[in-house]
Design a protein around this motif. Structure first.
Motif, PDB file in Angstrom:
ATOM      1  N   PHE A  32       0.832  -1.210   0.000  1.00 40.47           N
ATOM      2  CA  PHE A  32       0.000   0.000   0.000  1.00 40.47           C
ATOM      3  C   PHE A  32       0.858   1.248   0.000  1.00 40.47           C
ATOM      4  O   PHE A  32       1.751   1.334  -0.866  1.00 40.47           O
ATOM      5  N   ASN A  33       0.656   2.199   0.871  1.00 43.70           N
ATOM      6  CA  ASN A  33       1.192   3.569   0.810  1.00 43.70           C
ATOM      7  C   ASN A  33       2.613   3.659   0.215  1.00 43.70           C
ATOM      8  O   ASN A  33       3.540   3.065   0.746  1.00 43.70           O
ATOM      9  N   ARG A  48       5.209   0.591   0.686  1.00 46.95           N
ATOM     10  CA  ARG A  48       5.125  -0.103   1.973  1.00 46.95           C
ATOM     11  C   ARG A  48       4.504  -1.476   1.735  1.00 46.95           C
ATOM     12  O   ARG A  48       3.397  -1.593   1.205  1.00 46.95           O
ATOM     13  N   GLU A  94       7.611   2.305   7.723  1.00 43.90           N
ATOM     14  CA  GLU A  94       6.290   2.554   7.127  1.00 43.90           C
ATOM     15  C   GLU A  94       6.245   3.892   6.389  1.00 43.90           C
ATOM     16  O   GLU A  94       6.973   4.820   6.713  1.00 43.90           O
ATOM     17  N   ASP A  95       5.352   3.962   5.443  1.00 43.56           N
ATOM     18  CA  ASP A  95       4.917   5.207   4.795  1.00 43.56           C
ATOM     19  C   ASP A  95       6.074   6.095   4.311  1.00 43.56           C
ATOM     20  O   ASP A  95       6.249   7.237   4.780  1.00 43.56           O
ATOM     21  N   LYS A 142       4.508  10.821  13.240  1.00 48.56           N
ATOM     22  CA  LYS A 142       4.540  10.164  11.928  1.00 48.56           C
ATOM     23  C   LYS A 142       4.156  11.176  10.851  1.00 48.56           C
ATOM     24  O   LYS A 142       4.082  12.365  11.119  1.00 48.56           O
ATOM     25  N   TYR A 228     -10.662   7.703   6.288  1.00 42.47           N
ATOM     26  CA  TYR A 228      -9.507   8.515   5.872  1.00 42.47           C
ATOM     27  C   TYR A 228      -9.802   9.125   4.513  1.00 42.47           C
ATOM     28  O   TYR A 228      -9.991   8.405   3.532  1.00 42.47           O
ATOM     29  N   VAL A 264      -7.708  -2.428   6.257  1.00 39.62           N
ATOM     30  CA  VAL A 264      -8.296  -1.294   6.989  1.00 39.62           C
ATOM     31  C   VAL A 264      -9.221  -0.577   5.994  1.00 39.62           C
ATOM     32  O   VAL A 264      -8.752   0.139   5.103  1.00 39.62           O
ATOM     33  N   VAL A 267     -10.182   3.734   3.578  1.00 35.44           N
ATOM     34  CA  VAL A 267      -8.933   4.506   3.639  1.00 35.44           C
ATOM     35  C   VAL A 267      -8.450   4.851   2.227  1.00 35.44           C
ATOM     36  O   VAL A 267      -8.306   3.965   1.385  1.00 35.44           O
ATOM     37  N   PHE A 269      -5.004   6.990   1.140  1.00 33.20           N
ATOM     38  CA  PHE A 269      -3.854   7.515   1.883  1.00 33.20           C
ATOM     39  C   PHE A 269      -2.673   7.670   0.937  1.00 33.20           C
ATOM     40  O   PHE A 269      -2.102   6.682   0.475  1.00 33.20           O
ATOM     41  N   ASP A 289      -5.479   0.062   2.892  1.00 30.09           N
ATOM     42  CA  ASP A 289      -4.236  -0.577   3.374  1.00 30.09           C
ATOM     43  C   ASP A 289      -3.984  -1.922   2.696  1.00 30.09           C
ATOM     44  O   ASP A 289      -3.375  -2.828   3.283  1.00 30.09           O
TER      45      ASP A 289
HETATM   46  C1  BMA Z   1      -2.102   5.646   9.493  1.00 32.87           C
HETATM   47  C2  BMA Z   1      -0.840   5.092   8.892  1.00 32.87           C
HETATM   48  C3  BMA Z   1      -1.067   4.654   7.463  1.00 32.87           C
HETATM   49  C4  BMA Z   1      -2.325   3.859   7.283  1.00 32.87           C
HETATM   50  C5  BMA Z   1      -3.497   4.545   7.955  1.00 32.87           C
HETATM   51  C6  BMA Z   1      -4.783   3.734   7.881  1.00 32.87           C
HETATM   52  O1  BMA Z   1      -1.934   5.852  10.854  1.00 32.87           O
HETATM   53  O2  BMA Z   1      -0.399   3.976   9.631  1.00 32.87           O
HETATM   54  O3  BMA Z   1       0.030   3.881   7.055  1.00 32.87           O
HETATM   55  O4  BMA Z   1      -2.603   3.742   5.906  1.00 32.87           O
HETATM   56  O5  BMA Z   1      -3.176   4.765   9.318  1.00 32.87           O
HETATM   57  O6  BMA Z   1      -4.649   2.486   8.523  1.00 32.87           O
END
Ligand code: BMA
Length: 316
Positions: A32-33, A48, A94-95, A142, A228, A264, A267, A269, A289
């Motif tokens: 994903f991201n 990721r 991550e990310d 983050k 999101y 998830v 979302v 993102f 995700d």
């Molecule tokens: C956020 C991050 C992202 C994720 C999003 C939804 O806090 O961790 O990497 O895509 O949550 O789970």
């Protein structure tokens, strides 16, 4: 042909998702991201990927046209085996968000461990080898991304420290990319809006004549869980702690099945976007995700969207 659902200003690529688990040649749970960059004539996504144990690593995907990607056979970056990074990356990296600044490609990412999430920075010349520069925040922080040039002589970043039970977007400055300070809040969550519960930077800021255009994500908690969405804000070029205007409505909302359903759900993102010469922005975003998608938006429309509506007051 791009498709538009509802009133979203971002048009989805009609063959979304562009990368799923099926495209990753090594065993993993999800992809994903992704950070995004045009490297010479090649589109690169630093993605990721959650491995089979549930820990995130980075993998590289490349494409000649920006739509059809092939993924390298192995992860290009994994949690470090060397201190001090080892202790703080044990639960994953991550990310990643890629910024080209002063001739270097920097990647700001989240280092995740039992101590929480904190920001880390590395740099690369070839996207195969990554040199870690530092762990650049304490937890909980983050959604860090580096600005593409110095501001008033100093490097600058957006980030999302978590304080007072709220996640807001801040700006910090540095002379050496390792020690950061002069932190100021940039913008806060907005009660009653789509971004009422948490916000964070998405793609690194894009310089325009109107200000820094930042694509950010906003979270609204509902009785069925968080949603999101993506929005835009314009920040002052010389002082990015100053919000010039901020979109009242999102530019992209989860509506398609692949955005609604996954590890998830609900979302969208983004960690990366590429501005084309035509003024069209290619936004690569993680959906639910679980996969990577592509959307397009004209940069002038995004700037106009910032000017719509109230700029950050709570709805009473
Ligand atoms: C956020 C991050 C992202 C994720 C999003 C939804 O806090 O961790 O990497 O895509 O949550 O789970």
């Amino acid at each position: 042909m791009p498709t538009r659902l509802g009133r979203d200003i971002v048009e989805r690529w009609h063959k979304n998702p562009i990368i799923t688990l099926e495209n990753v040649p090594f065993p993993c749970n999800t992809v994903f991201n992704a950070g995004a960059v045009k490297y010479g004539d090649t589109y690169l996504l630093l993605m990721r990927v959650e491995d089979m144990a549930g820990r995130s690593v980075f993998a590289l995907a490349r494409s000649e046209d920006g739509y059809h990607f092939s993924v390298d056979p192995r992860p290009v970056m994994e949690p470090s085996k060397d201190e001090p990074f080892r202790s703080y990356e044990r639960r994953g990296i991550e990310d990643p968000r890629i910024t080209y600044c002063e001739g270097e490609y920097y990647v700001m990412y989240t280092a995740y461990s039992r101590y929480g999430a904190r920001l880390a920075l590395c740099k690369t010349k070839d996207f195969q080898n990554y040199e870690r520069i530092g762990l650049i925040s304490e937890p909980e922080n983050k959604d860090g991304c580096l600005f593409p040039r110095r501001i008033n002589g100093r490097y600058a970043r957006l980030d999302r420290p978590y304080g007072g039970g709220i996640g807001n977007i801040w700006v910090s400055y540095s002379d050496d990319l390792i020690n950061w300070g002069n932190s100021q809040v940039v913008m806060t969550t907005r009660g009653g809006f789509w971004d009422s519960d948490r916000i964070g930077a998405s793609a690194p800021p894009i310089e325009t004549e109107h200000g820094w255009l930042e694509i950010y994500h906003g979270v609204k908690n509902t009785s069925a869980g968080p949603i999101y969405r993506m929005g835009t804000v314009l920040l002052d070029l010389d002082d990015p702690s100053k919000v010039l205007c901020r979109s009242a409505v999102p530019i992209l909302t989860p509506r398609e099945y692949y955005e609604r359903v996954g590890d998830v759900g609900n979302v969208v993102f983004a960690c990366g976007a590429i501005l084309e010469d035509s003024g069209r922005l290619r936004i690569y975003y993680g959906a639910a995700d679980t996969c990577i998608c592509l959307g397009f938006a004209d940069i002038n429309l995004l700037i106009e969207r910032c000017k719509l509506g109230p700029d950050g007051e709570d709805i009473e």
